[in-house]
Design an enzyme around this catalytic site. Structure first.
Site: not given
Ligand code: GLA
Length: 402
Positions: A38, A124-126, A129-130, A197, A246
């Protein structure tokens, strides 16, 4: 036993460069609690900064070179300050170079330095880390040569106190730093990520979720108190946003908004979407349904959190995952399995994928008393059903980077 990451990064730095680093900065990873994809649609997200960190130790050098070591990769990356280029052999360093590049674009001066990166944000775990590397880089550069970002450019650099400490970042400086780090990822790493993030890593608050409105960029803390716990289950299947899916999803959302004649999907509600179904391709319609539903759930979710209604909140999390799976199609069989296993456990109030999707991890809202049993249950069942290992991680909310 609690790990001392500060000493670990100092040791790493010493091993590579032979002396102690004068500066150490750190930035936490984040979890997206509710509100999937979102952010770049100017919607709402509830997010947490959690006690998994990237540490960045640094010392200046005067020969115009930058040399970076990482505990996660064997080779050091060395490059001239004037030559900021992507290196396919060391993609992890692109996040640092991207931030330096953005600082340069904004006229922030920097010289050479040595650095060591170390941390516990799984890659890579969402858990971003980046973004944690980007934010830790930007903070370290501020320590090496103080700068202040404003909406229009640069402000008067902050002065260190007698102890050498800089004043804390103002909320406006945090926001500008988050935007700078996002630009690094958009233009240098070529992932068209939103601001979620970086904002979460900088604005997170212990014992709170943060409610971020990506239209106004207002950030509000929402208390997360009660007999609850947050546990992350990693599928062990790495996701990489650099993969392109993405950017594709983002493009579908943007073309859906265009076809509906609005700037972003924030301006759309369920009724408008249904009435204009014919103007959208199947894919645009499904993506828009996900985003519109997620924004709605984030709004009502924030209300449920403020009321301490975690059962209701958990239901929104399950619904969010179903929408990812069925509409947005950014889930995977491994993520679906983890959510299914979680849902079957009595301590689980809610579970969903967190972050970009296509792999990575789930976030689980649990009744605190059942955490240990839940962890055992998921580890054993996931092994049995998928043949893969997962070690469910208890996460505590923390304050954002400073
Ligand atoms: C990644 C992107 C964020 C966001 C999420 C999904 O983490 O870096 O900006 O879009 O996916 O909500």
């Amino acid at each position: 036993m609690q790990r001392d990451l500060n000493s670990e990064v100092v040791t790493l730095f010493k091993r590579h460069f032979g002396h102690a680093p004068p500066h150490v900065a750190r930035a936490p990873g984040r979890l997206e609690l509710l509100g999937n994809h979102t952010d770049y649609n100017q919607g709402l997200v509830l997010a947490l900064a959690v006690d998994k960190f990237v540490y960045f130790a640094a010392s200046p050098r005067s020969d115009g070179w930058i040399e970076i070591a990482s505990s996660a990769f064997p080779e050091r990356e060395k490059f001239a300050t004037l030559k900021l280029e992507r290196n396919p052999a060391a993609p992890w360093a692109d996040y640092v170079k991207g931030v330096l590049n953005e600082l340069r674009k904004r006229g922030v001066p920097f010289g050479g330095f040595n650095a060591a990166i170390h941390g516990t944000v799984p890659m890579g775990a969402g858990m971003s880390s980046s973004a944690a590397i980007e934010v830790a880089t930007a903070l370290t550069m501020r320590r090496l040569r103080p700068y202040s970002l404003t909406t229009t450019g640069l402000g008067t650099p902050p002065q260190p106190d007698r102890g050498g400490n800089l004043p804390p970042l103002t909320p406006q400086e945090k926001l500008e730093m988050a935007k700078l780090c996002q630009s690094a990822e958009n233009s240098f790493v070529a992932v068209q990520c939103g601001l979620l993030d970086q904002i979460s890593s900088l604005f997170g608050k212990a014992h709170h979720a943060i409610e971020i409105d990506f239209q106004s960029l207002a950030v509000e803390p929402v208390p997360m108190l009660g007999e609850i716990a947050i546990v992350v289950c990693n599928t062990g299947v790495k996701h990489s946003l650099v993969g392109g899916e993405y950017n594709e999803l983002r493009a579908h959302c943007e073309s859906a908004a265009k076809a509906l004649g609005v700037k972003t999907l924030r301006a759309v509600d369920g009724r408008m979407l249904a009435a204009n179904r014919g103007r959208l391709s199947d894919c645009e319609y499904a993506c828009a349904s996900h985003v519109v539903g997620e924004i709605r759930r984030a709004v009502y979710g924030a209300r449920a959190l403020r009321d301490g209604d975690f059962e209701q909140f958990g239901q929104f999390m399950f619904q969010s995952h179903e929408s990812s799976r069925d509409n947005f199609k950014n889930s995977t069989p491994a993520l679906d399995l983890l959510v299914e296993l979680a849902r079957a456990h009595p301590a689980c109030l809610g579970a969903r994928l967190t972050g970009g999707g296509f792999g990575g991890a789930t976030i689980n809202l649990l009744r605190r008393a059942g955490v240990e049993d839940f962890r055992r249950h998921i580890a054993a069942q996931y092994r049995e059903r998928s043949g893969r290992e997962t070690e469910p991680m208890l996460c505590q909310t923390v304050d954002g980077a400073q």
